[in-house]
Structure formats: C-alpha cells, structure tokens
Design a protein around this motif. Structure first.
Motif, PDB file in Angstrom:
ATOM      1  N   VAL A 104       0.856  -1.191   0.000  1.00 21.03           N
ATOM      2  CA  VAL A 104       0.000   0.000   0.000  1.00 21.03           C
ATOM      3  C   VAL A 104       0.888   1.235   0.000  1.00 21.03           C
ATOM      4  N   ASN A 105       0.311   2.362  -0.363  1.00 19.19           N
ATOM      5  CA  ASN A 105       1.160   3.543  -0.483  1.00 19.19           C
ATOM      6  C   ASN A 105       0.885   4.600   0.585  1.00 19.19           C
ATOM      7  N   VAL A 106       0.515   4.187   1.789  1.00 18.33           N
ATOM      8  CA  VAL A 106       0.452   5.147   2.898  1.00 18.33           C
ATOM      9  C   VAL A 106       1.568   4.804   3.878  1.00 18.33           C
ATOM     10  N   SER A 107       1.792   5.701   4.848  1.00 20.75           N
ATOM     11  CA  SER A 107       2.892   5.545   5.800  1.00 20.75           C
ATOM     12  C   SER A 107       2.991   4.115   6.337  1.00 20.75           C
ATOM     13  N   GLU A 108       4.193   3.536   6.164  1.00 17.45           N
ATOM     14  CA  GLU A 108       4.381   2.148   6.582  1.00 17.45           C
ATOM     15  C   GLU A 108       4.124   1.974   8.084  1.00 17.45           C
ATOM     16  N   GLY A 109       4.578   2.983   8.862  1.00 15.54           N
ATOM     17  CA  GLY A 109       4.411   2.904  10.315  1.00 15.54           C
ATOM     18  C   GLY A 109       2.943   2.810  10.704  1.00 15.54           C
ATOM     19  N   LEU A 110       2.131   3.611  10.052  1.00 17.62           N
ATOM     20  CA  LEU A 110       0.704   3.627  10.367  1.00 17.62           C
ATOM     21  C   LEU A 110       0.049   2.297   9.994  1.00 17.62           C
ATOM     22  N   VAL A 111       0.402   1.801   8.807  1.00 13.97           N
ATOM     23  CA  VAL A 111      -0.180   0.531   8.369  1.00 13.97           C
ATOM     24  C   VAL A 111       0.266  -0.590   9.301  1.00 13.97           C
ATOM     25  N   GLU A 112       1.576  -0.606   9.594  1.00 12.46           N
ATOM     26  CA  GLU A 112       2.103  -1.638  10.494  1.00 12.46           C
ATOM     27  C   GLU A 112       1.367  -1.613  11.833  1.00 12.46           C
ATOM     28  N   ALA A 113       1.204  -0.395  12.390  1.00 12.97           N
ATOM     29  CA  ALA A 113       0.568  -0.282  13.706  1.00 12.97           C
ATOM     30  C   ALA A 113      -0.872  -0.767  13.624  1.00 12.97           C
ATOM     31  N   GLY A 114      -1.609  -0.267  12.625  1.00 10.47           N
ATOM     32  CA  GLY A 114      -3.017  -0.651  12.491  1.00 10.47           C
ATOM     33  C   GLY A 114      -3.159  -2.147  12.317  1.00 10.47           C
ATOM     34  N   ILE A 115      -2.316  -2.719  11.459  1.00 11.56           N
ATOM     35  CA  ILE A 115      -2.429  -4.151  11.178  1.00 11.56           C
ATOM     36  C   ILE A 115      -2.033  -4.988  12.389  1.00 11.56           C
ATOM     37  N   GLU A 116      -1.002  -4.529  13.094  1.00  8.65           N
ATOM     38  CA  GLU A 116      -0.572  -5.310  14.263  1.00  8.65           C
ATOM     39  C   GLU A 116      -1.708  -5.444  15.272  1.00  8.65           C
ATOM     40  N   TYR A 117      -2.401  -4.325  15.542  1.00  8.64           N
ATOM     41  CA  TYR A 117      -3.493  -4.382  16.522  1.00  8.64           C
ATOM     42  C   TYR A 117      -4.613  -5.302  16.029  1.00  8.64           C
ATOM     43  N   ILE A 118      -4.929  -5.220  14.733  1.00  6.75           N
ATOM     44  CA  ILE A 118      -6.022  -6.047  14.230  1.00  6.75           C
ATOM     45  C   ILE A 118      -5.589  -7.519  14.183  1.00  6.75           C
ATOM     46  N   ASP A 119      -4.325  -7.741  13.810  1.00  4.97           N
ATOM     47  CA  ASP A 119      -3.757  -9.087  13.810  1.00  4.97           C
ATOM     48  C   ASP A 119      -3.900  -9.780  15.168  1.00  4.97           C
TER      49      ASP A 119
ATOM     50  N   ALA B 151      -8.437  -8.347  25.229  1.00  7.42           N
ATOM     51  CA  ALA B 151      -7.958  -7.122  24.576  1.00  7.42           C
ATOM     52  C   ALA B 151      -6.672  -6.643  25.262  1.00  7.42           C
ATOM     53  N   TYR B 152      -6.606  -6.810  26.579  1.00  2.48           N
ATOM     54  CA  TYR B 152      -5.392  -6.434  27.302  1.00  2.48           C
ATOM     55  C   TYR B 152      -4.204  -7.278  26.819  1.00  2.48           C
ATOM     56  N   ARG B 153      -4.433  -8.589  26.679  1.00  2.00           N
ATOM     57  CA  ARG B 153      -3.346  -9.460  26.201  1.00  2.00           C
ATOM     58  C   ARG B 153      -2.877  -9.018  24.822  1.00  2.00           C
ATOM     59  N   ALA B 154      -3.834  -8.618  23.979  1.00  2.00           N
ATOM     60  CA  ALA B 154      -3.496  -8.179  22.625  1.00  2.00           C
ATOM     61  C   ALA B 154      -2.650  -6.899  22.682  1.00  2.00           C
ATOM     62  N   GLU B 155      -3.076  -5.920  23.484  1.00  2.00           N
ATOM     63  CA  GLU B 155      -2.323  -4.656  23.579  1.00  2.00           C
ATOM     64  C   GLU B 155      -0.941  -4.886  24.196  1.00  2.00           C
ATOM     65  N   TYR B 156      -0.902  -5.756  25.176  1.00  2.00           N
ATOM     66  CA  TYR B 156       0.346  -6.073  25.874  1.00  2.00           C
ATOM     67  C   TYR B 156       1.380  -6.600  24.871  1.00  2.00           C
ATOM     68  N   GLU B 157       0.872  -7.445  23.961  1.00  2.00           N
ATOM     69  CA  GLU B 157       1.759  -8.040  22.952  1.00  2.00           C
ATOM     70  C   GLU B 157       2.288  -6.982  21.989  1.00  2.00           C
ATOM     71  N   VAL B 158       1.391  -6.144  21.474  1.00  2.00           N
ATOM     72  CA  VAL B 158       1.833  -5.130  20.498  1.00  2.00           C
ATOM     73  C   VAL B 158       2.748  -4.104  21.162  1.00  2.00           C
ATOM     74  N   GLN B 159       2.459  -3.759  22.429  1.00  2.00           N
ATOM     75  CA  GLN B 159       3.229  -2.713  23.105  1.00  2.00           C
ATOM     76  C   GLN B 159       4.400  -3.303  23.910  1.00  2.00           C
ATOM     77  N   ASP B 160       4.840  -4.514  23.541  1.00  2.00           N
ATOM     78  CA  ASP B 160       6.002  -5.131  24.185  1.00  2.00           C
ATOM     79  C   ASP B 160       5.923  -5.103  25.698  1.00  2.00           C
TER      80      ASP B 160
END
Ligand code: MEV
Length: 345
Positions: free
Chosen positions: A78-93, A155-164
């Motif tokens: 995709v052609n939008v900011s990689e950081g934004l896509v990565e962050a959005g996808i990680e949370y949804i993943d 949801a906490y476990r999910a956030e914990y994982e993304v936020q190291d």
C-alpha cells in the motif's frame, strides 16, 4: 476447514480520557479513565478461506485496504505511511488471534472494516477501542460472544503483545465496560461518576506509547525522586476518587467538586511533565485552557503529543483552544455510559 459464511457483525467501542493516573498505573498505582462518546466501529464478516482483509478507510487521511495471509510472512503493498499501516495491522492481527483462540477456530478468515472518529495514538484510547470492537465482532461472528470482562482481558493481552509488555489494563477495561472505571494492577472496577464537562484539545500529533512508557521506567529506575513522583500520582488519584465518590452520579457535579477535581488534574499534569511525557504543544493547550478559566487541564494518555482534557462547563475553554495555534481540533466529550456494544448493520 473453511469457516461458515454468515452475515456481517458490527461492534463499536468508545475511546477514553484519563481523569487521572496514566503512566503511574503501569507500576500498580490506581488510575481513573472515563469512556467518551467517540467510537471505533468494526464490521467483521467471515471468509471462506483463512485470510484476513482489513479495510480502514478513515484511520488516517489516506486510509488503507490490505489483504494478508495472517501468518506474518506477507507485507501489504500500500502507499500510505508504513508505520501507520504496520501499527493498524498489528493491533487487528492480535485481535483476530484472540478471537480465533476464544472461539477455538484457528483457521477462521475475516473481512474486517474499521471506522473510527477517535484520533490515532493521541491519548484517547484508539487502539484499545479498535482491539475491543474487533474481538467482540469477530467472536460474535464465530458464534462465540464474550462477556465484557473476558473481552477486556483478551484485549489487554493483545495490547500487551503489540506494546512489548508496556501496557496496563486501564484502556482496554474502560473501553470494554464504559463509564468511569478504577484500575489498580489487576483489579478493575466500574465506579459511579457524574457527567463531567470534558473539553478535549487535539494538537494533530501522536505519541509512541511504548517509548514514552519506557522513558518513565528508566527515569524511575535511575532516580528515587522519579519513583516518588509516580507514587505521588497514585496519592492524588486516591484523593480524586474520594471526591468522585461524594458527588451524586445522577446530577451535574457542583462547583466545589469540579474545582477540586480540576486542581488535582493540574497537579497530575505537573507530575507527568516532570516525568518527561508532556510536550510544548500539550503544555500550550493546557495553559490556554487554564487561562480561559477551566477548573483544571492535563494531558491524557501516554503524552508526547496528541490530546489534553480540561474541565469546563462554560464555552470559554473551547473558544480559547479554537484560537490556540497548537490546537488542531477541539470538542466536548460526553461520558460514554455504554462500553462495547453491537451496532445495527
Ligand atoms: C496509555 O493510554 C496509558 C499509559 O498509562 C499506558 C498504559 O496504561 O497501558 C501510558
């Protein structure tokens, strides 16, 4: 085995402001976040294969749509900011993984659409709202709805994982159950609160929660007085809780309650500033609100940029923030009594 196809399921979850206690809550001090009527809405439909297609038309100005195998080896084109896509996808993943696990459907595939009027990474709990609404919609879609407590825990476990590992239960619990809550370590409770006159100012920016939390952690490790500062935030939260407990939750809060809560918010902002998580734009908005006569004002969430929250029942703070160069958007935020909820399709 291909997942059974069904109708779309739509869930929404609210954002939040911290009345008090962000950052200190990571070290076991209490915090009081309050859900606000700004929501992330997630639509989920099962697919016949195990892929995940995410469409987020308004997560940024550009939005994005990506499709991936869900096994981490494909990156979206995709052609939008990689950081934004990565962050959005990680949370949804991670939300999809939690939903698959809860429903015992490891190969379920989904089409996911995310819409949100919560600015991203700005201290209003956008990621918690997206994760909570995604897990809720996906588990319902799989015929395995979760109660709000289990939803909050996943949801906490999910956030914990993304936020190291740099996450407390505050954002996800508040967003799942709605209203005002009190979080201290693993103890999460709904508390009574009157409708507070929140005004939110947004500088158009975002902070990196993981880095900001890590910064506080290293200050706290290095200096005893930084550890004391974190404990002082806990003390003022306890004081704030007792002020809230005395107010009639069915009525507008009286002047003396607003004055005391505001004073504690000002104090909290000062301590957060000392811990290095404010910014010039946040400070300027806080001062604009105070000079306009707000009862109190502070940054909300991780800081570094994003939003402040002020208490003012008059229109003065909104007007002042509208004329403040650093403020890109200003709005009133009603307490959201509902947490996560199913929306009509
Ligand atoms: C971020 O919204 C709030 C922090 O306290 C981190 C957390 O509680 O997970 C900074």
């Amino acid at each position: 085995m291909p997942a059974e196809s069904s109708n779309m399921t739509v869930s929404s979850a609210p954002g939040k402001v911290y009345l008090f206690g962000e950052h200190a809550v990571v070290y076991g001090e209490p915090a009081v976040p309050c859900a606000i009527e700004r929501r992330a809405t997630v639509s989920v439909e099962t697919r016949e294969d195990s892929r995940v297609r995410v469409s987020a038309p308004d997560l940024s100005l550009d939005g994005f749509t990506v499709e991936y195998g869900g096994n981490g080896d494909e990156r979206p084109d995709v052609n939008v900011s990689e950081g934004l896509v990565e962050a959005g996808i990680e949370y949804i993943d991670v939300a999809v993984e939690q939903a698959r696990d809860a429903a015992n459907a490891p190969n379920a595939g989904f089409d996911v659409t995310v819409e949100s009027d919560i600015p991203l990474g700005a201290g209003l709990g956008s990621s918690a709202a997206v994760v909570v609404a995604s897990i809720d919609a996906a588990t319902r879609e799989l015929g395995h709805p979760l109660d709000p407590e289990e939803l909050a825990a996943r949801a906490y476990r999910a956030e914990y994982e993304v936020q190291d590992g740099q996450a407390s239960r505050a954002d996800t619990f508040c967003c799942a159950v709605g209203g005002a809550v009190r979080v201290e370590g693993d103890d999460c409770q709904h508390i009574d609160a009157p409708s507070l006159p929140f005004v939110v100012g947004f500088d158009g920016g975002a902070g990196d929660t993981g880095k900001l939390v890590a910064g506080v952690r290293s200050l706290r490790d290095e200096y005893d007085f930084a550890a004391d500062t974190v404990e002082s935030i806990g003390d003022l939260v306890r004081r704030g809780e007792s002020v809230l407990a005395e107010a009639d939750p069915t009525d507008h809060p009286p002047e003396d309650v607003l004055a005391e809560l505001g004073r504690l918010m000002d104090f909290d902002h000062g301590l957060l500033e000392a811990l290095g998580v404010s910014s010039r734009t946040l400070d300027n908005m806080v001062w604009a609100a105070r000079e306009a006569g707000a009862h109190g004002a502070k940054l909300t969430g991780a800081g570094g940029g994003g939003c402040i929250v002020a208490l003012d029942e008059t229109a003065e703070t909104e007007t002042a923030l509208r004329y403040t160069a650093e403020c890109e958007d200003v709005f009133r935020a009603e307490l959201a009594r509902d947490g996560v909820r199913v929306e009509d399709e």
